[in-house]
Design an enzyme around this catalytic site. Structure first.
Site, PDB file in Angstrom:
ATOM      1  N   ASP A 104      -6.776  -6.934   4.525  1.00 23.56           N
ATOM      2  CA  ASP A 104      -6.243  -5.293   4.651  1.00 23.56           C
ATOM      3  C   ASP A 104      -5.724  -4.514   5.836  1.00 23.56           C
ATOM      4  O   ASP A 104      -6.909  -3.934   6.530  1.00 23.56           O
ATOM      5  CB  ASP A 104      -6.628  -4.215   3.850  1.00 23.56           C
ATOM      6  CG  ASP A 104      -6.183  -2.555   3.185  1.00 23.56           C
ATOM      7  OD1 ASP A 104      -6.472  -2.019   2.151  1.00 23.56           O
ATOM      8  OD2 ASP A 104      -5.259  -2.618   3.989  1.00 23.56           O
ATOM      9  N   GLY A 105      -4.840  -4.309   6.316  1.00 20.63           N
ATOM     10  CA  GLY A 105      -4.417  -3.982   7.359  1.00 20.63           C
ATOM     11  C   GLY A 105      -3.441  -4.711   9.026  1.00 20.63           C
ATOM     12  O   GLY A 105      -4.708  -5.250   9.280  1.00 20.63           O
ATOM     13  N   GLY A 106      -2.548  -3.598   9.065  1.00 20.46           N
ATOM     14  CA  GLY A 106      -1.981  -4.257  10.431  1.00 20.46           C
ATOM     15  C   GLY A 106      -0.899  -5.714   9.910  1.00 20.46           C
ATOM     16  O   GLY A 106      -1.423  -6.342  10.895  1.00 20.46           O
ATOM     17  N   MET A 140     -12.189   4.391  -0.748  1.00 21.88           N
ATOM     18  CA  MET A 140     -12.798   4.697   0.738  1.00 21.88           C
ATOM     19  C   MET A 140     -12.882   6.522   0.247  1.00 21.88           C
ATOM     20  O   MET A 140     -12.884   7.457   0.887  1.00 21.88           O
ATOM     21  CB  MET A 140     -11.700   4.867   1.312  1.00 21.88           C
ATOM     22  CG  MET A 140     -10.987   3.240   2.317  1.00 21.88           C
ATOM     23  SD  MET A 140      -9.405   3.487   3.097  1.00 21.88           S
ATOM     24  CE  MET A 140      -8.335   3.608   1.954  1.00 21.88           C
ATOM     25  N   PHE A 149      -6.367   5.070   7.626  1.00 20.89           N
ATOM     26  CA  PHE A 149      -4.884   4.890   8.304  1.00 20.89           C
ATOM     27  C   PHE A 149      -4.335   3.928   7.830  1.00 20.89           C
ATOM     28  O   PHE A 149      -4.619   2.677   8.267  1.00 20.89           O
ATOM     29  CB  PHE A 149      -5.000   5.330   9.942  1.00 20.89           C
ATOM     30  CG  PHE A 149      -6.470   6.571  10.283  1.00 20.89           C
ATOM     31  CD1 PHE A 149      -7.377   6.148  11.164  1.00 20.89           C
ATOM     32  CD2 PHE A 149      -5.421   7.993  10.074  1.00 20.89           C
ATOM     33  CE1 PHE A 149      -8.245   7.410  11.063  1.00 20.89           C
ATOM     34  CE2 PHE A 149      -6.737   8.761  10.401  1.00 20.89           C
ATOM     35  CZ  PHE A 149      -7.937   8.674  11.174  1.00 20.89           C
ATOM     36  N   GLY A 150      -2.955   3.927   8.141  1.00 21.01           N
ATOM     37  CA  GLY A 150      -1.803   3.052   8.087  1.00 21.01           C
ATOM     38  C   GLY A 150      -1.205   2.791   9.567  1.00 21.01           C
ATOM     39  O   GLY A 150      -1.674   3.386  10.224  1.00 21.01           O
ATOM     40  N   GLY A 151      -0.691   2.031   9.867  1.00 14.07           N
ATOM     41  CA  GLY A 151       0.117   1.424  10.509  1.00 14.07           C
ATOM     42  C   GLY A 151      -1.145   0.702  12.108  1.00 14.07           C
ATOM     43  O   GLY A 151      -0.398   1.239  13.653  1.00 14.07           O
ATOM     44  N   GLY A 183       1.392  -1.945   3.895  1.00 17.42           N
ATOM     45  CA  GLY A 183       1.750  -0.723   4.221  1.00 17.42           C
ATOM     46  C   GLY A 183       3.254  -0.458   4.562  1.00 17.42           C
ATOM     47  O   GLY A 183       4.370  -0.110   4.131  1.00 17.42           O
ATOM     48  N   SER A 184       2.849  -0.405   5.994  1.00 15.42           N
ATOM     49  CA  SER A 184       3.918  -0.299   7.303  1.00 15.42           C
ATOM     50  C   SER A 184       4.923  -1.606   7.236  1.00 15.42           C
ATOM     51  O   SER A 184       6.348  -0.884   6.446  1.00 15.42           O
ATOM     52  CB  SER A 184       3.246  -0.337   8.441  1.00 15.42           C
ATOM     53  OG  SER A 184       2.134   0.943   8.586  1.00 15.42           O
ATOM     54  N   HIS A 189      -8.049   1.020  -4.214  1.00 15.65           N
ATOM     55  CA  HIS A 189      -9.079   1.053  -2.565  1.00 15.65           C
ATOM     56  C   HIS A 189      -9.594   2.382  -2.542  1.00 15.65           C
ATOM     57  O   HIS A 189      -8.686   3.504  -2.401  1.00 15.65           O
ATOM     58  CB  HIS A 189      -8.394   0.173  -1.597  1.00 15.65           C
ATOM     59  CG  HIS A 189      -9.262  -0.132  -0.093  1.00 15.65           C
ATOM     60  ND1 HIS A 189      -8.329   0.001   1.090  1.00 15.65           N
ATOM     61  CD2 HIS A 189     -10.296   0.247  -0.544  1.00 15.65           C
ATOM     62  CE1 HIS A 189      -9.591  -0.046   2.004  1.00 15.65           C
ATOM     63  NE2 HIS A 189     -10.725  -0.115   1.194  1.00 15.65           N
ATOM     64  N   MET A 248     -11.298  -5.932   5.271  1.00 14.20           N
ATOM     65  CA  MET A 248     -10.773  -4.802   6.107  1.00 14.20           C
ATOM     66  C   MET A 248     -10.700  -4.979   7.908  1.00 14.20           C
ATOM     67  O   MET A 248     -10.989  -5.937   8.395  1.00 14.20           O
ATOM     68  CB  MET A 248     -11.673  -3.713   6.825  1.00 14.20           C
ATOM     69  CG  MET A 248     -11.460  -2.734   5.267  1.00 14.20           C
ATOM     70  SD  MET A 248     -10.313  -2.329   4.441  1.00 14.20           S
ATOM     71  CE  MET A 248      -9.078  -1.480   5.863  1.00 14.20           C
ATOM     72  N   SER A 270       0.582  -1.060   0.179  1.00 14.01           N
ATOM     73  CA  SER A 270      -0.094   0.088   0.389  1.00 14.01           C
ATOM     74  C   SER A 270       0.379   1.242   0.087  1.00 14.01           C
ATOM     75  O   SER A 270       1.639   1.187   0.991  1.00 14.01           O
ATOM     76  CB  SER A 270      -0.823   0.184   1.304  1.00 14.01           C
ATOM     77  OG  SER A 270      -1.379   1.361   1.093  1.00 14.01           O
ATOM     78  N   HIS A 280      -1.297  -1.592  -4.487  1.00 11.79           N
ATOM     79  CA  HIS A 280      -2.396  -1.114  -3.645  1.00 11.79           C
ATOM     80  C   HIS A 280      -1.739   0.459  -3.424  1.00 11.79           C
ATOM     81  O   HIS A 280      -1.438   0.848  -2.697  1.00 11.79           O
ATOM     82  CB  HIS A 280      -2.274  -1.523  -2.259  1.00 11.79           C
ATOM     83  CG  HIS A 280      -3.572  -1.899  -1.124  1.00 11.79           C
ATOM     84  ND1 HIS A 280      -5.229  -2.926  -2.028  1.00 11.79           N
ATOM     85  CD2 HIS A 280      -3.767  -1.487  -0.497  1.00 11.79           C
ATOM     86  CE1 HIS A 280      -6.264  -2.373  -1.229  1.00 11.79           C
ATOM     87  NE2 HIS A 280      -5.507  -1.245  -0.285  1.00 11.79           N
ATOM     88  N   MET A 309      -8.677   8.516   0.020  1.00  6.37           N
ATOM     89  CA  MET A 309      -9.162   8.447   0.622  1.00  6.37           C
ATOM     90  C   MET A 309      -9.762   9.838   0.719  1.00  6.37           C
ATOM     91  O   MET A 309      -8.807  10.743   0.350  1.00  6.37           O
ATOM     92  CB  MET A 309      -8.908   8.671   2.032  1.00  6.37           C
ATOM     93  CG  MET A 309      -8.113   7.214   2.596  1.00  6.37           C
ATOM     94  SD  MET A 309      -7.147   7.160   3.688  1.00  6.37           S
ATOM     95  CE  MET A 309      -6.745   5.666   4.116  1.00  6.37           C
ATOM     96  N   ASP A 340      -4.956   3.681  -1.697  1.00  6.02           N
ATOM     97  CA  ASP A 340      -5.636   3.977  -0.766  1.00  6.02           C
ATOM     98  C   ASP A 340      -6.597   5.259  -0.726  1.00  6.02           C
ATOM     99  O   ASP A 340      -5.211   5.859  -0.662  1.00  6.02           O
ATOM    100  CB  ASP A 340      -5.454   3.626   0.193  1.00  6.02           C
ATOM    101  CG  ASP A 340      -5.040   2.230   1.013  1.00  6.02           C
ATOM    102  OD1 ASP A 340      -3.859   2.302   1.107  1.00  6.02           O
ATOM    103  OD2 ASP A 340      -5.540   1.412   0.827  1.00  6.02           O
TER     104      ASP A 340
HETATM  105  C1  DX5 Z   1      -6.068   1.540   5.404  1.00  6.59           C
HETATM  106  C2  DX5 Z   1      -6.273   1.142   4.368  1.00  6.59           C
HETATM  107  C3  DX5 Z   1      -4.419   0.072   4.520  1.00  6.59           C
HETATM  108  C4  DX5 Z   1      -3.589   0.819   4.976  1.00  6.59           C
HETATM  109  C5  DX5 Z   1      -2.804  -0.671   5.788  1.00  6.59           C
HETATM  110  O1  DX5 Z   1      -7.002   2.553   5.566  1.00  6.59           O
HETATM  111  O2  DX5 Z   1      -6.328   0.704   3.688  1.00  6.59           O
HETATM  112  O3  DX5 Z   1      -4.608  -0.466   3.295  1.00  6.59           O
HETATM  113  O4  DX5 Z   1      -2.986   1.556   4.596  1.00  6.59           O
HETATM  114  O5  DX5 Z   1      -1.083  -0.105   6.268  1.00  6.59           O
HETATM  115  P1  DX5 Z   1      -0.651  -0.607   7.363  1.00  6.59           P
HETATM  116  O6  DX5 Z   1       0.208  -2.056   6.170  1.00  6.59           O
HETATM  117  O7  DX5 Z   1       0.766   0.128   7.668  1.00  6.59           O
HETATM  118  O8  DX5 Z   1      -2.340  -1.112   8.182  1.00  6.59           O
HETATM  119 ZN    ZN Z   2      -6.582  -0.072   1.771  1.00  7.62          ZN
END
Ligand code: DX5
Ligand code: ZN
Length: 217
Positions: free
Chosen positions: A175-177, A68, A143-145, A197-198, A66, A137, A8, A33, A37, A35
């Site tokens: 997607d996420g964490g 959002m 948010f990432g991280g 992402g992170s 993606h 999700m 991401s 990916h 927003m 994102d």
């Molecule tokens: C959150 C995004 C994810 C996010 C993932 O709303 O849809 O794609 O960027 O970030 P990490 O992998 O750092 O949780």
């Molecule tokens: Zn995403």
């Protein structure tokens, strides 16, 4: 199902975004990916069509967009034009999900439906025939991280079982964490497309991609 890694770019350094996408691509990323927003459907604002258009020439890998975004049907043409290969919309953000998926298919793109952690799987019941990929999700979007939501595992498992029973080979993206601890667990539950992402863009990108791909074998 083929296991695919989708870094991401939300977690990337936008001052060198093209270079970082190339690094992830060359190290073995399968998708990119993206994102988007809007500050309405989710609290944050990230980026939009101009950024996607500007990085499209950096890689040939599939752009997994993606959205959002509230009422995303307003922007489908724009995202198709700037380089999206796959467009995932949130079931919670669409007044007419069936029609929106039909429009994405009409443009020759892959379709995705995303479900927030609190949204039940039954939201998919009448659109599975139009859905190439289901995005579960594993954090609340925006948010990432963030930390992985443990209850997602059961949701992924149940979804994979339902898809298998219906004979569908629909991709399940999470997607996420995602990291070295959570990734094996979601794969075991039945996910096959991993957004990170992170875990990719913090530190040595190529090394991170290779390490995650190794875990996906
Ligand atoms: C959150 C995004 C994810 C996010 C993932 O709303 O849809 O794609 O960027 O970030 P990490 O992998 O750092 O949780
Ligand atoms: Zn995403």
């Amino acid at each position: 199902m083929e296991r695919l890694l989708a870094p991401s770019i939300l977690a990337a350094d936008f001052s060198v975004l093209g270079e970082q996408i190339r690094q992830a691509d060359e190290a073995g990323a399968d998708y990119i990916h993206i994102d988007v927003m809007d500050g309405m459907f989710v609290p944050s604002i990230s980026f939009g069509m101009p950024l996607i258009a500007s990085v499209r020439r950096e890689t040939k890998k599939l752009f997994d967009v993606h959205l959002m975004v509230q009422d995303p049907e307003r922007y489908l043409d724009d995202f198709a034009k700037c380089g999206a290969d796959s467009i995932t919309v949130h079931a919670e953000a669409c007044r007419h999900l069936d029609r929106t998926l039909h429009q994405i298919k009409e443009m020759g793109l892959r379709t995705g439906v995303a479900l927030n952690p609190a949204t039940p799987l039954c939201a998919l019941d009448y659109v599975l025939d139009k859905t190439d990929m289901i995005l579960i999700m594993t954090v609340n979007p925006g948010f990432g991280g963030q930390a992985f939501i443990e209850s997602s595992l059961d949701k992924i498992r149940t979804l994979r079982e339902r898809l298998d029973c219906s004979g569908r080979r629909t991709d399940i993206e999470v997607d996420g964490g995602m990291n070295a601890d959570t990734l094996p667990r979601v794969l075991k539950a039945g996910a096959n497309v991993i957004v990170a992402g992170s875990a990719v863009f913090r530190g040595d990108i190529a090394k991170n991609v290779r390490a995650l791909k190794e875990l996906m074998k």
